[in-house]
Design a protein around this motif. Structure first.
Motif, PDB file in Angstrom:
ATOM      1  N   ASP A   1     -45.480  33.190  12.710  1.00 57.31           N
ATOM      2  CA  ASP A   1     -44.960  33.562  11.394  1.00 57.31           C
ATOM      3  C   ASP A   1     -46.014  33.356  10.308  1.00 57.31           C
ATOM      4  OD1 ASP A   1     -43.398  34.202   9.243  1.00 57.31           O
ATOM      5  OD2 ASP A   1     -42.078  32.463   9.382  1.00 57.31           O
TER       6      ASP A   1
ATOM      7  N   SER B   1     -44.616  26.395  20.167  1.00 60.37           N
ATOM      8  CA  SER B   1     -44.975  26.384  18.744  1.00 60.37           C
ATOM      9  C   SER B   1     -45.732  27.637  18.314  1.00 60.37           C
ATOM     10  CB  SER B   1     -45.811  25.141  18.421  1.00 60.37           C
ATOM     11  OG  SER B   1     -46.997  25.109  19.184  1.00 60.37           O
TER      12      SER B   1
ATOM     13  N   ALA C   1     -43.167  25.532  15.160  1.00 55.96           N
ATOM     14  CA  ALA C   1     -42.195  26.627  14.953  1.00 55.96           C
ATOM     15  C   ALA C   1     -42.859  27.907  14.462  1.00 55.96           C
ATOM     16  CB  ALA C   1     -41.107  26.184  13.982  1.00 55.96           C
TER      17      ALA C   1
ATOM     18  N   PRO D   1     -37.044  23.532  17.037  1.00 59.03           N
ATOM     19  CA  PRO D   1     -35.955  24.416  16.621  1.00 59.03           C
ATOM     20  C   PRO D   1     -35.960  25.745  17.360  1.00 59.03           C
ATOM     21  CG  PRO D   1     -37.745  24.545  15.050  1.00 59.03           C
ATOM     22  CD  PRO D   1     -38.134  23.486  16.048  1.00 59.03           C
ATOM     23  N   SER D   2     -34.824  26.424  17.322  1.00 57.72           N
ATOM     24  CA  SER D   2     -34.753  27.792  17.826  1.00 57.72           C
ATOM     25  C   SER D   2     -35.570  28.696  16.917  1.00 57.72           C
ATOM     26  CB  SER D   2     -33.291  28.263  17.844  1.00 57.72           C
ATOM     27  OG  SER D   2     -33.226  29.677  17.970  1.00 57.72           O
ATOM     28  N   LEU D   3     -36.391  29.548  17.510  1.00 58.95           N
ATOM     29  CA  LEU D   3     -37.181  30.492  16.715  1.00 58.95           C
ATOM     30  C   LEU D   3     -36.394  31.758  16.411  1.00 58.95           C
ATOM     31  CD1 LEU D   3     -40.726  30.077  18.307  1.00 58.95           C
ATOM     32  CD2 LEU D   3     -39.746  28.951  16.295  1.00 58.95           C
TER      33      LEU D   3
ATOM     34  N   ARG E   1     -34.139  29.742  12.846  1.00 54.92           N
ATOM     35  CA  ARG E   1     -34.950  28.634  12.354  1.00 54.92           C
ATOM     36  C   ARG E   1     -34.206  27.908  11.233  1.00 54.92           C
ATOM     37  NH1 ARG E   1     -40.731  29.773  12.469  1.00 54.92           N
ATOM     38  NH2 ARG E   1     -40.097  31.845  11.808  1.00 54.92           N
TER      39      ARG E   1
ATOM     40  N   ALA F   1     -38.986  23.896   8.510  1.00 55.98           N
ATOM     41  CA  ALA F   1     -38.434  23.927   9.866  1.00 55.98           C
ATOM     42  C   ALA F   1     -38.422  22.554  10.511  1.00 55.98           C
ATOM     43  CB  ALA F   1     -39.236  24.902  10.730  1.00 55.98           C
TER      44      ALA F   1
END
Length: 345
Positions: free
Chosen positions: A26, A46, A233, A279-281, A284, A289
């Motif tokens: 991201d 990650s 994340a 966390p879930s991507l 998020r 995050a």
């Protein structure tokens, strides 16, 4: 200041799944320079590997997709090259060492043939005798004993450490400007790890190649790298030179990574893991995050609502994406003495 070998700007990569869109990388930005070793660290998932595989066109498309960004290499944007143009770059000017050599080497072809193929693919007119001698010289350079004999052996006749050396030899066959090593020592015991790292140093001294080292092992980063990016994340949460990161980390996640490692000079009964899970991507957490796992957040509204951006610490090139990183100033990590002179020699 020399021109960067690779300049990545605002790279974003996602994967379409039945459960939703996975935002694997991201909006990351970084550069690497000739002769430099840059470490990329973080937990599994990650975005470390995806960030480099995507610029070489090595993620499956679909379901993967580069959403945005540029990857400038010698005046060319790798993300905009056609498949044929990208194949000409891969294995020649940019090369990759993968985590498991047994899945990268063909078990039914001799080592010498496979290394020679890496050369002939890009230089098909090269004479066979010259290619063979180049392969033997490469095997010798990376420390494979009796290279003349080993040339005619199969991968199963090599130990794990020697297979990884052979993969490094293959990756440098055409003297690349950039070498990407993705967890190159994960499956090896500690003694062989040290030998493989020494090979990477030797190779870099011979070729002045830039190296991107993807790893979860902070000890390897301290041994080999000058600069480091910490990813969480899909985003870069901290970056800087190794000496500064180890001496005074400015992101709670980096501190958590360091504190979770045992230290031989301390008598610790229990390891100190980072609480919670990555966390879930797909979904998020809002804001930062890392805030659900962060000892510094303590329920602060800004952490829950506002996404932090990378900010430079005053007067340094050290960056951290934390709203309250100033509160960590002066806090030495448990590995403050791990890199007394700032990375490798």
């Amino acid at each position: 200041m020399p021109e960067p070998v690779l300049s990545i700007q605002n790279l974003a990569v996602e994967f379409k799944t039945d459960d939703g869109i996975v935002h694997a990388v991201d909006d990351i930005t970084y550069e690497i320079y000739p002769g430099e070793t840059l470490g990329i660290v973080g937990e599994s998932g990650s975005g470390k590997s995806v960030s480099t595989l995507s610029i070489l066109g090595l993620i499956p498309q679909p379901p993967g997709r580069v959403v945005s960004g540029t990857a400038m290499f010698k005046g060319k944007d790798l993300l905009k090259l056609k498949k044929k143009e990208l194949r000409d770059v891969r294995g020649d000017e940019v090369a990759m060492v993968f985590q498991d050599p047994m899945t990268s080497l063909n078990p039914v072809l001799k080592i010498g043939y496979q290394l020679g193929e890496a050369i002939k693919t890009h230089y098909p007119k090269e004479r066979d005798e010259k290619v063979k001698q180049r392969v033997i010289d490469l095997l010798r350079l990376v420390g494979v004993p009796n290279p003349d004999t080993r040339y005619d052996q199969y991968p199963h006749e090599f130990s794990g450490g020697m297979r990884q050396r052979a993969m490094i030899a293959m990756s440098i066959a055409n003297s690349p400007s950039l070498l990407i090593a993705d967890e190159p020592t994960t499956a090896l015991d500690v003694t062989i790890q040290a030998q493989v790292l020494e090979v990477l140093k030797t190779v870099q001294n011979e070729t002045n190649a830039a190296i991107i080292l993807i790893t979860h092992d902070l000890g390897i980063v301290a041994e080999l790298c000058e600069r480091v990016l910490v990813m969480y994340a899909g985003r870069i949460v901290e970056s800087g030179d190794v000496h500064t990161i180890f001496q005074s980390p400015r992101h709670p996640y980096t501190i958590g990574l360091m504190d979770s490692l045992p230290k031989l000079t301390e008598d610790e009964e229990w390891l100190r893991p980072i609480p919670g899970a990555p966390p879930s991507l797909i979904n998020r957490p809002s804001g930062c995050a890392f805030h659900p796992r962060c000892f510094l957040s303590q329920g602060r509204l800004r952490c829950r609502e506002e996404v932090p951006v990378l900010r430079k610490a005053e007067g340094t090139g050290h960056e951290a994406a934390c709203h309250f990183s100033d509160e960590l100033a002066g806090r030495a990590s448990k590995f403050a003495e791990a890199v007394p002179s700032g990375g490798r020699d």
